[in-house]
Design a protein around this motif. Sequence first.
Motif, PDB file in Angstrom:
ATOM      1  N   MET A 138      46.093 196.420  14.360  1.00 31.17           N
ATOM      2  CA  MET A 138      46.618 195.250  13.702  1.00 31.17           C
ATOM      3  C   MET A 138      45.480 194.541  12.969  1.00 31.17           C
ATOM      4  O   MET A 138      44.414 194.325  13.517  1.00 31.17           O
ATOM      5  CB  MET A 138      47.228 194.318  14.743  1.00 31.17           C
ATOM      6  N   LYS A 139      45.712 194.182  11.718  1.00 31.22           N
ATOM      7  CA  LYS A 139      44.722 193.456  10.932  1.00 31.22           C
ATOM      8  C   LYS A 139      45.162 192.013  10.779  1.00 31.22           C
ATOM      9  O   LYS A 139      46.327 191.730  10.549  1.00 31.22           O
ATOM     10  CB  LYS A 139      44.562 194.092   9.552  1.00 31.22           C
ATOM     11  N   ILE A 140      44.192 191.114  10.898  1.00 28.97           N
ATOM     12  CA  ILE A 140      44.475 189.683  10.769  1.00 28.97           C
ATOM     13  C   ILE A 140      43.611 189.131   9.657  1.00 28.97           C
ATOM     14  O   ILE A 140      42.421 189.422   9.581  1.00 28.97           O
ATOM     15  CB  ILE A 140      44.167 188.937  12.088  1.00 28.97           C
ATOM     16  N   LEU A 141      44.200 188.325   8.786  1.00 25.17           N
ATOM     17  CA  LEU A 141      43.476 187.695   7.694  1.00 25.17           C
ATOM     18  C   LEU A 141      43.374 186.197   7.974  1.00 25.17           C
ATOM     19  O   LEU A 141      44.387 185.537   8.199  1.00 25.17           O
ATOM     20  CB  LEU A 141      44.196 187.941   6.364  1.00 25.17           C
ATOM     21  N   PHE A 142      42.156 185.676   8.018  1.00 26.65           N
ATOM     22  CA  PHE A 142      41.935 184.257   8.252  1.00 26.65           C
ATOM     23  C   PHE A 142      41.697 183.549   6.934  1.00 26.65           C
ATOM     24  O   PHE A 142      41.009 184.062   6.064  1.00 26.65           O
ATOM     25  CB  PHE A 142      40.690 184.035   9.135  1.00 26.65           C
ATOM     26  N   SER A 143      42.230 182.366   6.788  1.00 23.52           N
ATOM     27  CA  SER A 143      41.930 181.538   5.625  1.00 23.52           C
ATOM     28  C   SER A 143      40.779 180.612   5.996  1.00 23.52           C
ATOM     29  O   SER A 143      40.944 179.700   6.811  1.00 23.52           O
ATOM     30  CB  SER A 143      43.150 180.714   5.220  1.00 23.52           C
ATOM     31  N   LEU A 144      39.597 180.866   5.418  1.00 21.31           N
ATOM     32  CA  LEU A 144      38.434 180.027   5.717  1.00 21.31           C
ATOM     33  C   LEU A 144      38.677 178.604   5.264  1.00 21.31           C
ATOM     34  O   LEU A 144      38.226 177.648   5.891  1.00 21.31           O
ATOM     35  CB  LEU A 144      37.194 180.605   5.051  1.00 21.31           C
ATOM     36  N   TYR A 145      39.395 178.430   4.155  1.00 21.70           N
ATOM     37  CA  TYR A 145      39.730 177.100   3.658  1.00 21.70           C
ATOM     38  C   TYR A 145      40.561 176.351   4.697  1.00 21.70           C
ATOM     39  O   TYR A 145      40.267 175.214   5.043  1.00 21.70           O
ATOM     40  CB  TYR A 145      40.503 177.203   2.341  1.00 21.70           C
ATOM     41  N   ALA A 146      41.578 177.005   5.233  1.00 20.42           N
ATOM     42  CA  ALA A 146      42.455 176.358   6.218  1.00 20.42           C
ATOM     43  C   ALA A 146      41.710 176.088   7.526  1.00 20.42           C
ATOM     44  O   ALA A 146      41.858 175.013   8.118  1.00 20.42           O
ATOM     45  CB  ALA A 146      43.679 177.225   6.473  1.00 20.42           C
ATOM     46  N   MET A 147      40.893 177.039   7.975  1.00 22.21           N
ATOM     47  CA  MET A 147      40.172 176.852   9.240  1.00 22.21           C
ATOM     48  C   MET A 147      39.221 175.665   9.182  1.00 22.21           C
ATOM     49  O   MET A 147      39.014 174.979  10.171  1.00 22.21           O
ATOM     50  CB  MET A 147      39.399 178.113   9.607  1.00 22.21           C
ATOM     51  N   GLY A 148      38.650 175.414   8.016  1.00 22.34           N
ATOM     52  CA  GLY A 148      37.732 174.293   7.873  1.00 22.34           C
ATOM     53  C   GLY A 148      38.425 172.948   7.850  1.00 22.34           C
ATOM     54  O   GLY A 148      37.767 171.907   7.829  1.00 22.34           O
ATOM     55  N   ARG A 149      39.750 172.941   7.844  1.00 24.02           N
ATOM     56  CA  ARG A 149      40.514 171.699   7.774  1.00 24.02           C
ATOM     57  C   ARG A 149      41.523 171.554   8.914  1.00 24.02           C
ATOM     58  O   ARG A 149      42.413 170.728   8.853  1.00 24.02           O
ATOM     59  CB  ARG A 149      41.229 171.630   6.429  1.00 24.02           C
ATOM     60  N   MET A 150      41.377 172.364   9.947  1.00 26.64           N
ATOM     61  CA  MET A 150      42.320 172.314  11.061  1.00 26.64           C
ATOM     62  C   MET A 150      41.940 171.216  12.034  1.00 26.64           C
ATOM     63  O   MET A 150      40.819 171.183  12.550  1.00 26.64           O
ATOM     64  CB  MET A 150      42.370 173.660  11.782  1.00 26.64           C
ATOM     65  N   GLU A 151      42.898 170.336  12.296  1.00 28.46           N
ATOM     66  CA  GLU A 151      42.655 169.199  13.178  1.00 28.46           C
ATOM     67  C   GLU A 151      42.307 169.645  14.600  1.00 28.46           C
ATOM     68  O   GLU A 151      41.439 169.060  15.233  1.00 28.46           O
ATOM     69  CB  GLU A 151      43.899 168.304  13.194  1.00 28.46           C
ATOM     70  N   PHE A 152      42.964 170.688  15.105  1.00 30.96           N
ATOM     71  CA  PHE A 152      42.692 171.111  16.482  1.00 30.96           C
ATOM     72  C   PHE A 152      41.321 171.765  16.627  1.00 30.96           C
ATOM     73  O   PHE A 152      40.810 171.896  17.729  1.00 30.96           O
ATOM     74  CB  PHE A 152      43.799 172.010  17.035  1.00 30.96           C
ATOM     75  N   VAL A 153      40.682 172.150  15.510  1.00 35.18           N
ATOM     76  CA  VAL A 153      39.335 172.719  15.566  1.00 35.18           C
ATOM     77  C   VAL A 153      38.285 171.627  15.384  1.00 35.18           C
ATOM     78  O   VAL A 153      37.318 171.537  16.136  1.00 35.18           O
ATOM     79  CB  VAL A 153      39.152 173.815  14.480  1.00 35.18           C
ATOM     80  N   TRP A 154      38.474 170.738  14.374  1.00 32.50           N
ATOM     81  CA  TRP A 154      37.437 169.771  13.982  1.00 32.50           C
ATOM     82  C   TRP A 154      37.742 168.329  14.362  1.00 32.50           C
ATOM     83  O   TRP A 154      36.920 167.452  14.161  1.00 32.50           O
ATOM     84  CB  TRP A 154      37.200 169.857  12.478  1.00 32.50           C
ATOM     85  N   GLY A 155      38.938 168.039  14.866  1.00 37.38           N
ATOM     86  CA  GLY A 155      39.267 166.681  15.273  1.00 37.38           C
ATOM     87  C   GLY A 155      40.117 165.952  14.235  1.00 37.38           C
ATOM     88  O   GLY A 155      40.418 166.470  13.166  1.00 37.38           O
ATOM     89  N   GLU A 156      40.494 164.731  14.567  1.00 37.77           N
ATOM     90  CA  GLU A 156      41.397 163.943  13.720  1.00 37.77           C
ATOM     91  C   GLU A 156      40.816 163.638  12.344  1.00 37.77           C
ATOM     92  O   GLU A 156      41.554 163.460  11.386  1.00 37.77           O
ATOM     93  CB  GLU A 156      41.769 162.631  14.418  1.00 37.77           C
ATOM     94  N   ASP A 157      39.496 163.568  12.239  1.00 40.22           N
ATOM     95  CA  ASP A 157      38.860 163.238  10.962  1.00 40.22           C
ATOM     96  C   ASP A 157      38.442 164.501  10.196  1.00 40.22           C
ATOM     97  O   ASP A 157      37.513 164.479   9.400  1.00 40.22           O
ATOM     98  CB  ASP A 157      37.661 162.331  11.186  1.00 40.22           C
ATOM     99  N   CYS A 158      39.158 165.605  10.392  1.00 36.69           N
ATOM    100  CA  CYS A 158      38.779 166.896   9.812  1.00 36.69           C
ATOM    101  C   CYS A 158      38.766 166.889   8.288  1.00 36.69           C
ATOM    102  O   CYS A 158      38.050 167.677   7.675  1.00 36.69           O
ATOM    103  CB  CYS A 158      39.703 167.998  10.309  1.00 36.69           C
ATOM    104  N   LEU A 159      39.514 166.022   7.643  1.00 33.99           N
ATOM    105  CA  LEU A 159      39.569 165.993   6.183  1.00 33.99           C
ATOM    106  C   LEU A 159      38.535 165.057   5.563  1.00 33.99           C
ATOM    107  O   LEU A 159      38.403 164.999   4.346  1.00 33.99           O
ATOM    108  CB  LEU A 159      40.972 165.599   5.710  1.00 33.99           C
ATOM    109  N   GLU A 160      37.791 164.325   6.401  1.00 32.70           N
ATOM    110  CA  GLU A 160      36.786 163.392   5.898  1.00 32.70           C
ATOM    111  C   GLU A 160      35.429 164.087   5.742  1.00 32.70           C
ATOM    112  O   GLU A 160      35.061 164.941   6.534  1.00 32.70           O
ATOM    113  CB  GLU A 160      36.613 162.219   6.870  1.00 32.70           C
TER     114      GLU A 160
END
Length: 108
Positions: free
Chosen positions: A1-23
């Motif tokens: 199985m191959k999985i494709l990650f969106s680096l753009y999306a991962m850098g903006r995920m709240e559960f990864v970076w916290g509530e201020d992920c877009l700042e």
Amino acid sequence: MKILFSLYAMGRMEFVWGEDCLEFKPERWISDRGTIKHEPSYKFFAFNAGPRTCLGKEVSFTQMKAVLATIIHNYNVRVVEGHPVVPNASIILYMKHGLKVRVANRWI
């Protein structure tokens, strides 16, 4: 199985970076003592992680720091007003319309 990650999306995920992920908060990378805060490689996936980490990762980080320090020391760099800053959604992340800036010599 191959999985494709969106680096753009991962850098903006709240559960990864916290509530201020877009700042834009450079201080999130600096500890209370003023040192660089370590973040696991799996949170910043551009160079992969684990045993398959890119061999040139450390060299590229060193080069990036040297170039940025030189630019910041010698120039004022400002994004052109009204220029749309939009990433292009692809495997290699880059700006859809480029990034137009005005560069002025700091010492003139």
